[in-house]
Design a protein around this motif. Structure first.
Motif: not given
Ligand code: MG
Ligand code: AP5
Ligand code: ZN
Length: 209
Positions: A16, A82, A120, A153
């Motif tokens: 990403g 992706d 992340r 996430r």
């Molecule tokens: Mg990704």
């Protein structure tokens, strides 16, 4: 014509992060099944909702994902793909619907992936990726690009991350081998800094297309 680029790599390899730069420099669409599925995570399909698979770290069934990719590629004049293909049957489907100009593989050792994913943070508004240690925003919790809120996430918990890596090794490693055997794969050291990886990504694209 703008290039058709495939970017492969394990969960957390940096697909990403690099895809975002590719879209800006080469003026292509970012086609990413992960983001498309997250945007429709509660959509009822005959196989159940995407969220019911994603939150467990499992693959969403091929018919759902193939349809998303087909529609997105039809609309794109040049793309970076992706998160797809993730198994050999998706790779065969892809070969039937498009031609690739470059296949990049971000090579990162498994030992690095868990820390990258559990640390992340993602912008709620624009999707930009950050990391609490490796890629900090200027102001904690706030996106540099758009001022949006940075969130974790749902599938970035340690337990789900480990399952995603297991699923990757079982299903997606054969896809890497498939493109490698075809002689199309350009391997990039994904453990360098994001800027160093980006230098190699540009070289790989420019020598492939
Ligand atoms: Mg990704
Ligand atoms: P998806 O969203 O595609 O997740 P993934 O493949 O697990 O990959 P990630 O997005 O987690 O990692 P990334 O490689 O993009 O890394 P990033 O750049 O963010 O898929 C999610 C789920 O959707 C799947 O589990 C599945 O359920 C479903 N799904 C999706 N596609 C599907 C398909 N085709 N078929 C079936 N199901 C599908 O970087 C990670 C972190 O590291 C960030 O914090 C970043 O800041 C940091 N970082 C990046 N580069 C570096 C670097 N060079 N050095 C240090 N840190 C770095
Ligand atoms: Zn943002």
């Amino acid at each position: 014509m703008d290039p058709n680029i495939l970017i492969l790599g394990a969960p957390g390899a940096g697909k990403g992060t690099q895809s975002r730069r590719i879209t800006e420099k080469y003026d292509v669409e970012h086609v990413t099944t992960g983001d498309a599925l997250r945007a429709n995570k509660h959509m009822e399909t005959e196989h159940g909702t995407p969220a019911s698979y994603m939150n467990e770290g499992e693959l969403v069934p091929d018919p759902v994902v193939n349809e998303i990719v087909k529609a997105a590629l039809e609309d794109a004049d040049g793309y970076v793909l992706d998160g797809y293909p993730r198994n050999l049957s998706q790779a065969e489907y892809l070969a039937d619907i498009t031609d690739l100009d470059a296949v990049l593989y971000l090579d990162v050792d498994k030992s690095v992936l868990v820390d990258r994913l559990t640390g992340r943070r993602v912008c709620d508004e624009c999707g930009a990726n950050y990391h609490v240690d490796f890629n900090q925003p200027e102001e904690s919790g706030v996106c540099d690009e758009c001022g949006g809120e940075l969130v974790q996430r749902e599938d970035d918990t340690e337990e789900t991350v480990r399952e995603r890596i297991r699923v990757y090794e079982e299903n997606t490693q054969p896809v890497i081998d498939f493109y490698d055997d075809e002689g199309e794969l350009v391997r990039i050291d994904g453990e360098q800094t994001p800027d160093e990886v980006w230098d190699d990504v540009q070289d790989a694209i420019e020598s492939s297309v």
